[in-house]
Design an enzyme around this catalytic site. Structure first.
Site, PDB file in Angstrom:
ATOM      1  N   SER A   1     -10.623  -0.046   3.832  1.00 47.14           N
ATOM      2  CA  SER A   1      -9.785  -0.471   4.969  1.00 47.14           C
ATOM      3  C   SER A   1      -9.160   0.762   5.596  1.00 47.14           C
ATOM      4  O   SER A   1      -8.515   1.535   4.903  1.00 47.14           O
ATOM      5  CB  SER A   1      -8.662  -1.388   4.498  1.00 47.14           C
ATOM      6  OG  SER A   1      -9.172  -2.469   3.801  1.00 47.14           O
TER       7      SER A   1
ATOM      8  N   GLU B   1      -4.462   3.947   6.893  1.00 53.04           N
ATOM      9  CA  GLU B   1      -4.178   3.815   5.457  1.00 53.04           C
ATOM     10  C   GLU B   1      -4.479   5.108   4.692  1.00 53.04           C
ATOM     11  O   GLU B   1      -3.706   5.502   3.814  1.00 53.04           O
ATOM     12  CB  GLU B   1      -5.015   2.656   4.892  1.00 53.04           C
ATOM     13  CG  GLU B   1      -4.397   1.982   3.690  1.00 53.04           C
ATOM     14  CD  GLU B   1      -5.195   0.758   3.236  1.00 53.04           C
ATOM     15  OE1 GLU B   1      -4.970  -0.317   3.801  1.00 53.04           O
ATOM     16  OE2 GLU B   1      -6.024   0.880   2.321  1.00 53.04           O
TER      17      GLU B   1
ATOM     18  N   ARG C   1       0.844  -1.220   0.000  1.00 48.25           N
ATOM     19  CA  ARG C   1       0.000   0.000   0.000  1.00 48.25           C
ATOM     20  C   ARG C   1       0.870   1.258   0.000  1.00 48.25           C
ATOM     21  O   ARG C   1       0.578   2.239   0.693  1.00 48.25           O
ATOM     22  CB  ARG C   1      -0.947   0.030   1.210  1.00 48.25           C
ATOM     23  CG  ARG C   1      -1.811  -1.174   1.366  1.00 48.25           C
ATOM     24  CD  ARG C   1      -2.909  -1.265   0.313  1.00 48.25           C
ATOM     25  NE  ARG C   1      -3.757  -2.402   0.606  1.00 48.25           N
ATOM     26  CZ  ARG C   1      -3.529  -3.643   0.155  1.00 48.25           C
ATOM     27  NH1 ARG C   1      -2.490  -3.895  -0.635  1.00 48.25           N
ATOM     28  NH2 ARG C   1      -4.352  -4.620   0.477  1.00 48.25           N
TER      29      ARG C   1
END
Ligand code: NAP
Length: 370
Positions: free
Chosen positions: A270, A366, A193
């Site tokens: 998420s 995130e 990510r």
């Protein structure tokens, strides 16, 4: 069976023709007028539906619009689909909303198709389009919210595939160098990510705006079914030899069951990274919690499932004011209505503190914070 189309196929020609005027790059001379405004409400432009206003806003529909002098010299934020964003208040600068359309087969060789798409294309629609035209490879990333241009920034991933694995190159406007750059895969420094765009803060600082992305999709296709949810869904559908579209359909069904639709329940997918911890910590946690999911990494460390930790810490379906963790997937932070960026920060901090107290593990968010 998968059908591959060549560039001479009429379906491909038609698809490309539809996009012919929609692209691309500095070569075109006709610059359409920009859609700009002052003091703009940003709540419709972030999937958490958080309030905040931008002093100035411009919708960018062609790369050439970025090269105009009026955009230089003021704080900028590059906005894609707003699906990985926590808006913490007003932004005293210029929001550039990347809406450059277009998708086409750029070229093919004996091994792969090279597909190019404008940064503003909706990611899921783009994936479905590649599948319809017989260019598989992105199916595991079906239904991830956001745009094509944002996909490489956080190296979106799902069900055992990261976009960096299918990435060839991208074009970006560099506001400092005042030039279009082509950025290849090694320069992107893709990680979990993560990419050079995040590491260097190019995205958040508004230094670079990605205008288009080229994907390399190998002609030799094999199904990627490492994740239990996918195999279970295919088994339920009694599909033993899935096509790429079968896998996409299964993933769409799984995601729709587990994840809230931002249009109904505002969220940013998420909310935390899965923590990667030392093996010794994972072992000692597993001794106390035998059902702890553990995924060994190539470097010897162990990936833990953030959603599981959050659930065990008592946060699944729990709210703090107007912000909570989703009842069907504890990794998703949701706005129950009327939340602000401060409310999100408060719930985030409470979840982090409880997970830390119970498991001695740090959770990192995130999304980016503006
Ligand atoms: P899940 O199936 O409940 O599994 C929990 C976590 O365990 C996942 O996050 C996944 O890590 C990991 N995991 C499960 N099976 C694994 C395997 N065979 N090998 C290695 N790791 C495994 O996960 P979920 O929340 O429903 O999400 C399903 C997939 O969609 C995940 O890959 C997740 O990352 C992805 N997703 C991505 C985004 C995004 O890009 N923003 C948003 C939502 C969901 P990984 O996350 O590393 O895969």
């Amino acid at each position: 069976m998968i059908t591959f189309y060549s560039q001479d196929d009429t379906r491909v020609k038609k698809a490309n023709k539809r996009q012919a005027n929609a692209k691309r790059g500095p070569k075109s001379t006709k610059i359409p007028p920009m859609n700009s405004a002052q003091n703009v409400d940003l709540s419709p432009f972030n999937t958490l539906a958080l309030p905040g206003r931008a002093a100035a806003y411009q919708k960018i529909t062609t790369p050439e619009q970025l090269a105009t002098a009026e955009l230089a010299g003021q704080p900028r934020f590059i906005l894609g689909g707003g699906s990985n964003l926590v808006l913490t208040g007003d932004f005293d600068g210029l929001v550039l909303h990347m809406a450059i359309p277009g998708k086409r087969l750029l070229k093919e060789d004996s091994e792969a198709f090279y597909i190019e798409a404008g940064a503003g294309e909706n990611w899921h629609d783009f994936v479905q389009w590649t599948l319809q035209l017989g260019w598989p490879g992105l199916e595991n990333l079906s239904l991830i919210p956001g745009t094509v241009g944002a996909a490489p920034i956080q190296n979106i991933g799902a069900y055992g595939l990261e976009v960096g694995e299918c990435f060839h190159s991208l074009t970006a406007w560099d506001f400092e160098k005042h030039a279009f750059l082509t950025v290849d895969r090694s320069t992107c420094e893709f990680g979990y990510r993560d990419s050079v765009f995040k590491q260097q803060g190019w995205h958040l600082s508004g230094r670079m705006a990605i205008t288009s992305v080229v994907f390399r999709l190998p002609k030799a296709w094999t199904p990627n079914m490492r994740y239990a949810d996918v195999t279970q869904e295919l088994a339920t559908r009694q599909i033993a030899s899935p096509t790429p579209q079968d896998i996409a359909n299964a993933i769409v069904a799984v995601r729709q069951r587990k994840l809230p639709d931002p249009a109904q329940i505002p969220n940013a997918g998420s909310f935390f990274h899965n923590p990667v911890v030392e093996a010794a910590l994972a072992d000692s946690l597993a001794a106390d919690y035998p059902t702890l999911p553990r995924y060994p990494q190539p470097d010897g460390r162990v990936k833990l499932a953030a959603g599981w930790l959050i659930e065990q810490a008592g946060w699944k379906g729990k709210n703090l004011g107007p912000v909570g963790m989703y009842e069907r997937q504890a990794l998703v932070l949701v706005n129950r209505g009327g939340a602000t960026g401060d409310d999100v920060r408060r719930t985030m901090a409470a979840v982090q503190a409880d997970v830390k107290a119970k498991f001695a593990v740090d959770l990192t968010p995130e999304p980016i914070f503006l």
